[in-house]
Write an enzyme that holds these catalytic residues in place. Structure first.
Site, short mmCIF file in Angstrom:
data_model
loop_
_atom_site.label_atom_id
_atom_site.label_comp_id
_atom_site.label_asym_id
_atom_site.label_seq_id
_atom_site.Cartn_x
_atom_site.Cartn_y
_atom_site.Cartn_z
N HIS A 1 0.54 -0.59 -0.15
CA HIS A 1 -0.10 0.09 0.20
C HIS A 1 0.73 1.46 -0.22
O HIS A 1 1.80 1.42 0.82
CB HIS A 1 -0.72 0.01 1.41
CG HIS A 1 -2.19 -0.66 0.65
ND1 HIS A 1 -3.47 0.13 1.29
CD2 HIS A 1 -2.19 -2.30 0.86
CE1 HIS A 1 -4.34 -0.70 0.77
NE2 HIS A 1 -4.02 -1.91 0.50
N TYR B 1 5.40 8.58 8.25
CA TYR B 1 4.66 7.83 8.39
C TYR B 1 4.59 5.93 7.38
O TYR B 1 3.64 4.85 8.02
CB TYR B 1 3.37 7.96 6.95
CG TYR B 1 2.29 6.62 7.30
CD1 TYR B 1 0.72 6.86 8.30
CD2 TYR B 1 1.13 6.59 5.74
CE1 TYR B 1 -0.16 6.70 7.77
CE2 TYR B 1 0.52 5.65 5.52
CZ TYR B 1 -0.43 6.17 6.67
OH TYR B 1 -2.32 5.74 6.56
N TYR C 1 -9.23 8.40 5.97
CA TYR C 1 -8.83 9.12 7.18
C TYR C 1 -10.26 9.73 7.08
O TYR C 1 -9.95 11.12 6.06
CB TYR C 1 -8.02 9.74 7.70
CG TYR C 1 -6.83 8.56 7.86
CD1 TYR C 1 -7.13 7.98 8.55
CD2 TYR C 1 -5.66 8.27 6.89
CE1 TYR C 1 -5.98 7.31 9.02
CE2 TYR C 1 -4.54 7.84 7.24
CZ TYR C 1 -4.58 7.54 8.07
OH TYR C 1 -3.62 5.99 8.40
N PRO D 1 -3.05 3.74 18.74
CA PRO D 1 -2.86 3.16 17.07
C PRO D 1 -2.90 4.37 15.81
O PRO D 1 -3.77 3.49 14.67
CB PRO D 1 -4.10 2.23 16.87
CG PRO D 1 -4.82 2.35 17.95
CD PRO D 1 -3.73 3.20 18.98
N LYS E 1 1.90 2.33 14.60
CA LYS E 1 3.11 1.86 14.83
C LYS E 1 3.65 0.93 15.49
O LYS E 1 5.26 0.74 16.29
CB LYS E 1 3.62 3.37 15.41
CG LYS E 1 4.33 4.24 14.66
CD LYS E 1 4.96 4.42 13.64
CE LYS E 1 5.18 5.51 12.83
NZ LYS E 1 5.47 4.73 11.16
P1 RFL Z 1 1.38 -8.49 22.47
O1 RFL Z 1 1.08 -8.68 21.06
O2 RFL Z 1 0.42 -8.11 23.11
O3 RFL Z 1 1.69 -9.49 23.23
C1 RFL Z 1 2.25 -9.34 24.75
C2 RFL Z 1 2.14 -11.33 24.78
O4 RFL Z 1 2.22 -11.80 25.59
C3 RFL Z 1 1.01 -12.20 26.50
N1 RFL Z 1 1.51 -12.58 27.61
C4 RFL Z 1 1.99 -13.03 28.88
N2 RFL Z 1 2.51 -14.50 28.62
C5 RFL Z 1 2.59 -14.85 29.96
N3 RFL Z 1 2.55 -14.68 31.23
C6 RFL Z 1 2.28 -13.08 31.16
N4 RFL Z 1 1.65 -12.65 32.75
C7 RFL Z 1 1.66 -13.00 29.94
N5 RFL Z 1 0.96 -12.12 30.27
C8 RFL Z 1 0.65 -11.41 29.21
C9 RFL Z 1 -0.99 -12.00 26.24
O5 RFL Z 1 -1.01 -12.95 25.84
C10 RFL Z 1 0.25 -11.93 24.37
O6 RFL Z 1 0.13 -13.45 23.82
O7 RFL Z 1 2.43 -7.39 22.16
P2 RFL Z 1 3.99 -7.55 21.41
O8 RFL Z 1 4.56 -8.68 21.16
O9 RFL Z 1 4.02 -6.14 22.49
O10 RFL Z 1 3.28 -6.89 19.89
C11 RFL Z 1 2.67 -5.77 20.19
C12 RFL Z 1 2.13 -5.39 18.69
O11 RFL Z 1 0.45 -6.43 19.20
C13 RFL Z 1 0.56 -3.92 19.16
O12 RFL Z 1 1.90 -2.73 19.10
C14 RFL Z 1 0.17 -3.76 17.58
O13 RFL Z 1 -0.75 -4.25 17.33
C15 RFL Z 1 -0.92 -2.25 17.63
N6 RFL Z 1 -1.62 -2.37 16.60
C16 RFL Z 1 -0.58 -1.85 15.33
N7 RFL Z 1 0.85 -1.72 15.42
C17 RFL Z 1 0.81 -1.44 13.96
O14 RFL Z 1 2.31 -1.84 13.62
N8 RFL Z 1 0.29 -1.61 13.15
C18 RFL Z 1 -1.14 -1.24 12.56
O15 RFL Z 1 -1.85 -1.14 11.77
C19 RFL Z 1 -1.11 -1.67 14.21
N9 RFL Z 1 -3.31 -1.71 14.49
C20 RFL Z 1 -2.81 -2.37 16.62
C21 RFL Z 1 -3.38 -2.05 15.44
C22 RFL Z 1 -4.16 -2.03 18.05
C23 RFL Z 1 -4.62 -2.25 18.11
N10 RFL Z 1 -5.71 -3.05 18.77
C24 RFL Z 1 -6.18 -3.75 19.68
C25 RFL Z 1 -5.30 -2.08 20.61
C26 RFL Z 1 -5.21 -2.34 15.62
C27 RFL Z 1 -5.57 -1.95 16.63
C28 RFL Z 1 -6.91 -2.04 17.34
#
Ligand code: RFL
Length: 392
Positions: free
Chosen positions: A72, A389, A202, A294, A298
């Site tokens: 994209h 971006y 947007y 979000p 990032k």
């Molecule tokens: P995660 O993915 O939350 O993974 C953490 C893992 O740790 C586990 N955990 C435990 N395990 C054992 N013992 C415990 N005590 C534990 N406590 C927790 C959890 O079950 C989980 O599996 O963190 P990580 O690896 O740092 O990754 C971060 C990303 O997931 C997050 O930043 C993104 O999803 C944010 N985000 C986006 N980021 C982008 O770069 N591009 C996007 O387009 C984007 N869109 C988004 C998003 C986040 C969103 N939400 C739900 C906040 C869209 C949304 C709606």
């Protein structure tokens, strides 16, 4: 029972790190509180920055996203003053996004980690981290059947996301914590519907922001700004699509392609940075280290960048006896975290005008319009936007 590196959490951060360590034949164990099926189906991010794709490709982790990801290079803004497209792929450093659902990336990373003989325990919740400021940290964890285990290790990587426990193992006086609640909430929706336009859209509207982002050929993510504390269940299917059409100005630009709402949840825009993101032998990675709204997509990209920096530092130290890179982990990551935070904050201000008709709200909406006009007309503003971006 003593892995060299113990990784808490199997999100993008923990899994990329685990894969880098296994590629260097370093013994590690990932403990994940959820089941494998749960983490492989948890829909979140989708927009991968060029640097993320580079890291994954260089480390043999990109086969799935190179095969199935979509490139994209354009985003679109819709306001009361008209609509414009910005081809950011031809601005700044000329980089584009690869759209690949986070759950697909997680599935690929788990498969590859197991192929590299990595050890991972699902449904195993880490309860506490202990002695992380000594040479022998240890953790207590509990499996789904209630059995309690203890693991000791040389280093702990806290990759347990925004609600994890690792961050709490850093004493209050050992790190500075910066927080901001941006006061904006989004109803985050996943629709069983193909994207309605080729670009990310947007929409700035008097009722609030609306967003449209592709995820896969049959799934699209939508966002609707909503009041704080809102119950996502209170929106009927009809009301969601009506409001999306209205804010996206479907009557002017074409109706959206509707479909069943598969998932909904409210995201409160908030940010958090900790400095340093290391304490003794504990390293924080991804959302555990810094939380980012979000608004500029990032979070997952920062998680992969930090996992890469930490992975290289651990390998250099454990294989080559060079501790310098590992010691520099926080210093290497934090400037990039702050730059992403600054851009995310800028995006929040670009996309959300204050509601109401008091003098201040009207003034701030004037600034918002001027900012959008600069983005529409100024080449250097567009270059700044493109660089930030897609960049990390
Ligand atoms: P995660 O993915 O939350 O993974 C953490 C893992 O740790 C586990 N955990 C435990 N395990 C054992 N013992 C415990 N005590 C534990 N406590 C927790 C959890 O079950 C989980 O599996 O963190 P990580 O690896 O740092 O990754 C971060 C990303 O997931 C997050 O930043 C993104 O999803 C944010 N985000 C986006 N980021 C982008 O770069 N591009 C996007 O387009 C984007 N869109 C988004 C998003 C986040 C969103 N939400 C739900 C906040 C869209 C949304 C709606």
């Amino acid at each position: 029972n003593r892995p060299t590196i113990l990784i808490v959490g199997a999100g993008p951060a923990g899994l990329v790190l685990g894969n880098l360590l296994r590629a260097a034949d370093i013994d590690c164990l990932i403990l994940e509180r959820q089941s494998r099926a749960h983490v492989e189906h948890r829909a979140r991010a989708g927009y991968l920055a060029a640097n993320t794709v580079r890291i994954l490709t260089d480390n043999g982790l990109a086969a799935g996203l190179l095969r199935n990801g979509q490139q994209h290079d354009t985003c679109m803004f819709r306001t009361d003053h008209g609509s414009f497209e910005l081809r950011y792929g031809s601005r700044g450093r000329g980089e584009v996004h690869t759209v690949y659902p986070q759950q697909d990336l997680v599935r690929d990373l788990i498969a590859e980690y197991l192929d590299r003989s990595g050890d991972i325990r699902f449904e195993t919740r880490v309860r506490d981290l202990n002695d992380v400021d000594t040479k022998q940290p240890w953790v207590t964890c509990e499996s789904a059947d209630g059995e309690v285990h203890q693991w000791s290790c040389e280093y702990v990587a806290g990759c347990d996301g925004q609600h994890g426990i690792s961050r709490g193992a850093v004493p209050a006086d050992a790190a500075q914590r910066y927080r901001r609640d941006h006061g904006v909430s989004w109803l985050a929706l996943l629709a069983q519907a193909p994207q309605s336009m080729a670009a990310v859209a947007y929409a700035v509207h008097a009722n609030g922001f609306a967003g449209h982002m592709a995820r896969s050929p049959s799934i699209t993510r939508y966002y609707l700004q909503c009041p704080r504390g809102h119950d996502p269940a209170s929106w009927s299917h009809e009301r969601i699509w009506e409001e999306l059409h209205l804010r996206m100005r479907g009557e002017l630009h074409g109706r959206l392609r509707e479909g069943q709402i598969l998932e909904r949840g409210v995201v409160d825009m908030s940010s958090y940075v900790m400095d340093p993101i290391q304490y003794g032998r504990l390293f924080l990675v991804g959302d555990a280290a810094s939380l980012i709204s979000p608004s500029a997509a990032k979070g997952a990209n920062l998680a992969v960048m930090e996992a890469d920096v930490l992975g290289k530092g651990l390998v250099a130290h454990l294989k080559g006896d060079d501790e310098q890179q590992l010691r520099g982990y926080s210093a290497a990551c934090l400037p990039r975290v702050w730059r992403a935070q600054e851009f995310s904050h800028w995006m929040i201000n670009l996309l959300h005008g204050p509601m109401g008709d008091d003098d201040e709200a009207v003034f701030l909406r004037g600034l918002q319009h001027a900012r959008l006009e600069s983005l529409r007309t100024s080449r250097s503003y567009q270059d700044f936007f493109a660089e930030n971006y897609v960049g990390i």
